[in-house]
Enzyme design. Structure first.
Site, PDB file in Angstrom:
ATOM      1  N   MET A 199      59.364 -10.075  43.306  1.00  0.00           N
ATOM      2  CA  MET A 199      58.186  -9.810  42.478  1.00  0.00           C
ATOM      3  C   MET A 199      58.389 -10.433  41.095  1.00  0.00           C
ATOM      4  O   MET A 199      59.427 -10.224  40.456  1.00  0.00           O
ATOM      5  CB  MET A 199      57.956  -8.297  42.313  1.00  0.00           C
ATOM      6  CG  MET A 199      57.582  -7.543  43.573  1.00  0.00           C
ATOM      7  SD  MET A 199      56.189  -8.238  44.495  1.00  0.00           S
ATOM      8  CE  MET A 199      54.887  -8.193  43.254  1.00  0.00           C
ATOM      9  N   ASP A 237      56.073 -13.583  44.175  1.00  0.00           N
ATOM     10  CA  ASP A 237      54.769 -12.924  44.197  1.00  0.00           C
ATOM     11  C   ASP A 237      54.424 -12.370  42.813  1.00  0.00           C
ATOM     12  O   ASP A 237      55.118 -11.483  42.310  1.00  0.00           O
ATOM     13  CB  ASP A 237      54.830 -11.794  45.237  1.00  0.00           C
ATOM     14  CG  ASP A 237      53.500 -11.068  45.431  1.00  0.00           C
ATOM     15  OD1 ASP A 237      52.491 -11.504  44.853  1.00  0.00           O
ATOM     16  OD2 ASP A 237      53.496 -10.069  46.176  1.00  0.00           O
ATOM     17  N   GLY A 238      53.337 -12.888  42.229  1.00  0.00           N
ATOM     18  CA  GLY A 238      52.817 -12.340  40.987  1.00  0.00           C
ATOM     19  C   GLY A 238      52.719 -13.368  39.872  1.00  0.00           C
ATOM     20  O   GLY A 238      53.718 -13.968  39.491  1.00  0.00           O
ATOM     21  N   HIS A 275      52.660  -6.970  52.816  1.00  0.00           N
ATOM     22  CA  HIS A 275      53.524  -6.525  51.726  1.00  0.00           C
ATOM     23  C   HIS A 275      53.218  -5.044  51.526  1.00  0.00           C
ATOM     24  O   HIS A 275      52.182  -4.698  50.939  1.00  0.00           O
ATOM     25  CB  HIS A 275      53.202  -7.376  50.480  1.00  0.00           C
ATOM     26  CG  HIS A 275      53.882  -6.915  49.232  1.00  0.00           C
ATOM     27  ND1 HIS A 275      53.558  -7.422  47.988  1.00  0.00           N
ATOM     28  CD2 HIS A 275      54.876  -6.016  49.023  1.00  0.00           C
ATOM     29  CE1 HIS A 275      54.322  -6.843  47.073  1.00  0.00           C
ATOM     30  NE2 HIS A 275      55.117  -5.984  47.678  1.00  0.00           N
ATOM     31  N   MET A 317      53.414  -1.604  49.941  1.00  0.00           N
ATOM     32  CA  MET A 317      53.751  -0.870  48.712  1.00  0.00           C
ATOM     33  C   MET A 317      53.337   0.576  48.941  1.00  0.00           C
ATOM     34  O   MET A 317      52.411   1.085  48.291  1.00  0.00           O
ATOM     35  CB  MET A 317      53.023  -1.496  47.524  1.00  0.00           C
ATOM     36  CG  MET A 317      53.576  -2.860  47.140  1.00  0.00           C
ATOM     37  SD  MET A 317      52.461  -3.838  46.092  1.00  0.00           S
ATOM     38  CE  MET A 317      51.503  -4.669  47.353  1.00  0.00           C
ATOM     39  N   GLY A 352      51.253  -3.733  41.910  1.00  0.00           N
ATOM     40  CA  GLY A 352      50.144  -2.788  41.768  1.00  0.00           C
ATOM     41  C   GLY A 352      48.817  -3.470  41.500  1.00  0.00           C
ATOM     42  O   GLY A 352      47.777  -2.975  41.916  1.00  0.00           O
ATOM     43  N   PHE A 353      48.852  -4.603  40.817  1.00  0.00           N
ATOM     44  CA  PHE A 353      47.615  -5.260  40.422  1.00  0.00           C
ATOM     45  C   PHE A 353      47.751  -6.776  40.482  1.00  0.00           C
ATOM     46  O   PHE A 353      48.828  -7.317  40.197  1.00  0.00           O
ATOM     47  CB  PHE A 353      47.222  -4.860  38.988  1.00  0.00           C
ATOM     48  CG  PHE A 353      47.050  -3.381  38.830  1.00  0.00           C
ATOM     49  CD1 PHE A 353      45.850  -2.769  39.184  1.00  0.00           C
ATOM     50  CD2 PHE A 353      48.095  -2.588  38.383  1.00  0.00           C
ATOM     51  CE1 PHE A 353      45.699  -1.389  39.078  1.00  0.00           C
ATOM     52  CE2 PHE A 353      47.963  -1.212  38.274  1.00  0.00           C
ATOM     53  CZ  PHE A 353      46.762  -0.605  38.621  1.00  0.00           C
ATOM     54  N   GLY A 354      46.667  -7.433  40.829  1.00  0.00           N
ATOM     55  CA  GLY A 354      46.611  -8.885  40.715  1.00  0.00           C
ATOM     56  C   GLY A 354      46.322  -9.275  39.279  1.00  0.00           C
ATOM     57  O   GLY A 354      46.039  -8.422  38.428  1.00  0.00           O
ATOM     58  N   MET A 361      48.599  -0.918  49.249  1.00  0.00           N
ATOM     59  CA  MET A 361      48.959  -0.041  48.126  1.00  0.00           C
ATOM     60  C   MET A 361      48.435   1.369  48.365  1.00  0.00           C
ATOM     61  O   MET A 361      47.293   1.537  48.779  1.00  0.00           O
ATOM     62  CB  MET A 361      48.329  -0.589  46.845  1.00  0.00           C
ATOM     63  CG  MET A 361      48.726  -2.026  46.552  1.00  0.00           C
ATOM     64  SD  MET A 361      47.886  -2.624  45.082  1.00  0.00           S
ATOM     65  CE  MET A 361      48.617  -4.251  44.927  1.00  0.00           C
ATOM     66  N   HIS A 406      48.444 -13.281  52.742  1.00  0.00           N
ATOM     67  CA  HIS A 406      49.254 -12.199  52.168  1.00  0.00           C
ATOM     68  C   HIS A 406      48.389 -10.950  52.024  1.00  0.00           C
ATOM     69  O   HIS A 406      47.296 -10.998  51.443  1.00  0.00           O
ATOM     70  CB  HIS A 406      49.779 -12.663  50.805  1.00  0.00           C
ATOM     71  CG  HIS A 406      50.716 -11.713  50.147  1.00  0.00           C
ATOM     72  ND1 HIS A 406      52.041 -11.596  50.510  1.00  0.00           N
ATOM     73  CD2 HIS A 406      50.528 -10.828  49.131  1.00  0.00           C
ATOM     74  CE1 HIS A 406      52.639 -10.697  49.745  1.00  0.00           C
ATOM     75  NE2 HIS A 406      51.737 -10.211  48.903  1.00  0.00           N
ATOM     76  N   ASP A 412      48.294  -7.145  50.633  1.00  0.00           N
ATOM     77  CA  ASP A 412      48.917  -6.176  49.736  1.00  0.00           C
ATOM     78  C   ASP A 412      48.441  -4.775  50.065  1.00  0.00           C
ATOM     79  O   ASP A 412      47.279  -4.439  49.842  1.00  0.00           O
ATOM     80  CB  ASP A 412      48.560  -6.521  48.286  1.00  0.00           C
ATOM     81  CG  ASP A 412      49.306  -7.749  47.803  1.00  0.00           C
ATOM     82  OD1 ASP A 412      50.546  -7.742  47.854  1.00  0.00           O
ATOM     83  OD2 ASP A 412      48.642  -8.723  47.396  1.00  0.00           O
ATOM     84  N   SER A 423      46.753 -14.193  48.428  1.00  0.00           N
ATOM     85  CA  SER A 423      46.706 -12.729  48.518  1.00  0.00           C
ATOM     86  C   SER A 423      45.255 -12.269  48.606  1.00  0.00           C
ATOM     87  O   SER A 423      44.459 -12.481  47.683  1.00  0.00           O
ATOM     88  CB  SER A 423      47.359 -12.093  47.294  1.00  0.00           C
ATOM     89  OG  SER A 423      47.024 -10.721  47.274  1.00  0.00           O
TER      90      SER A 423
HETATM   91  C1  DX5 Z   1      50.841  -7.358  43.188  1.00  0.00           C
HETATM   92  C2  DX5 Z   1      50.704  -8.030  44.534  1.00  0.00           C
HETATM   93  C3  DX5 Z   1      50.425  -9.473  44.474  1.00  0.00           C
HETATM   94  C4  DX5 Z   1      49.137  -9.843  43.790  1.00  0.00           C
HETATM   95  C5  DX5 Z   1      49.273 -11.234  43.267  1.00  0.00           C
HETATM   96  O1  DX5 Z   1      51.243  -6.056  43.398  1.00  0.00           O
HETATM   97  O2  DX5 Z   1      51.898  -7.868  45.294  1.00  0.00           O
HETATM   98  O3  DX5 Z   1      50.486 -10.061  45.779  1.00  0.00           O
HETATM   99  O4  DX5 Z   1      48.020  -9.752  44.623  1.00  0.00           O
HETATM  100  O5  DX5 Z   1      48.164 -11.486  42.491  1.00  0.00           O
HETATM  101  P1  DX5 Z   1      48.147 -12.653  41.397  1.00  0.00           P
HETATM  102  O6  DX5 Z   1      48.455 -13.929  42.116  1.00  0.00           O
HETATM  103  O7  DX5 Z   1      46.752 -12.585  40.880  1.00  0.00           O
HETATM  104  O8  DX5 Z   1      49.197 -12.314  40.381  1.00  0.00           O
HETATM  105 ZN    ZN Z   2      52.061  -8.957  47.260  1.00  0.00          ZN
END
Ligand code: DX5
Ligand code: ZN
Length: 220
Positions: free
Chosen positions: A139, A177-178, A68, A70, A144-146, A39, A35, A37, A10
């Protein structure tokens, strides 16, 4: 066809000040898909980047771009992500009133449609949409956040979706994912996933190739 599981780093966790180098480094390290993301600060409580950035990255990578989305409403923006060079476009069913039509729109633009389910989204929602899907993404954190912690309640949901895919007879990738790390990946794969998204576990590691190999594991 890449060997399974597919590994999709990602970009959210990459060094945004040097994206061209990051693209080259993950590709050289054996990543399968990139990937992306997207947002909007509305559907999820964070803002990332949009189609213009993707369009600028596209000439610098041969990896399939796995978007992806969002964002809500999602439908008005799908064509822009297709034109920017995304190969897969995945949507959340909650991000617009007509997920069936949104998936049709993606396929009509020649892209692979995907459906993404949040940790709180009932799996039954897939049934009327599965015939439109090339990808289902589950998910394992709230989006929303990594860098969040993997929710273990995801494991039985992976197995349930794997059974739904088998019953459909369709060739659908099941992505998770996540919170994917070398520690959480084995259970995710054993539950039935065949594609892993990982941000922090790859871009936060000193050696991307070792990180990807650690996620891919000896499962095949
Ligand atoms: C969260 C994203 C993920 C995120 C994954 O909303 O959809 O793709 O970037 O990050 P990690 O692998 O750090 O959990
Ligand atoms: Zn994602």
């Amino acid at each position: 066809m890449s060997s399974l599981p597919i590994i999709a780093p990602s970009l959210l966790a990459a060094d945004f000040a040097d994206l061209r180098t990051e693209l080259r480094r993950v590709a050289d390290a054996g990543a399968d898909w990139l990937h992306l993301d997207i947002m909007d600060g509305h559907f999820v409580p964070n803002i990332s980047f949009g189609p213009d950035l993707i369009r600028r990255l596209r000439p610098h990578s041969r990896m399939p771009f796995d978007a992806h989305l969002m964002i809500a409403p999602v439908e008005p923006y799908i064509a822009a992500f297709a034109a920017a060079g995304c190969d897969h476009i995945a949507i959340h069913p909650e991000s617009g009133p007509h997920p069936h039509r949104a998936l049709q729109l993606i396929a009509g633009l020649g892209k692979k449609p995907g459906l993404v389910l949040n940790p709180g989204t009932p799996l039954e929602l897939i049934a009327p949409l599965i015939d439109q899907c090339d990808l289902i993404m589950l998910m394992s954190v709230n989006p929303g956040f990594g860098g969040q912690k993997f929710l273990p309640g995801t494991l039985p949901r992976i197995a349930a979706i794997r059974a739904m895919i088998a019953a459909s007879g369709r060739d659908i990738r099941l992505m998770v994912d996540g919170g994917i790390t070398a520690e959480t990946a084995p259970a995710v794969i054993h539950a039935g996933a065949d594609a892993l998204v990982a941000g922090t576990a790859i871009f936060g590691a000193p050696d991307y190739a070792a990180a990807i190999a650690g996620l891919r594991g000896p499962w095949v």
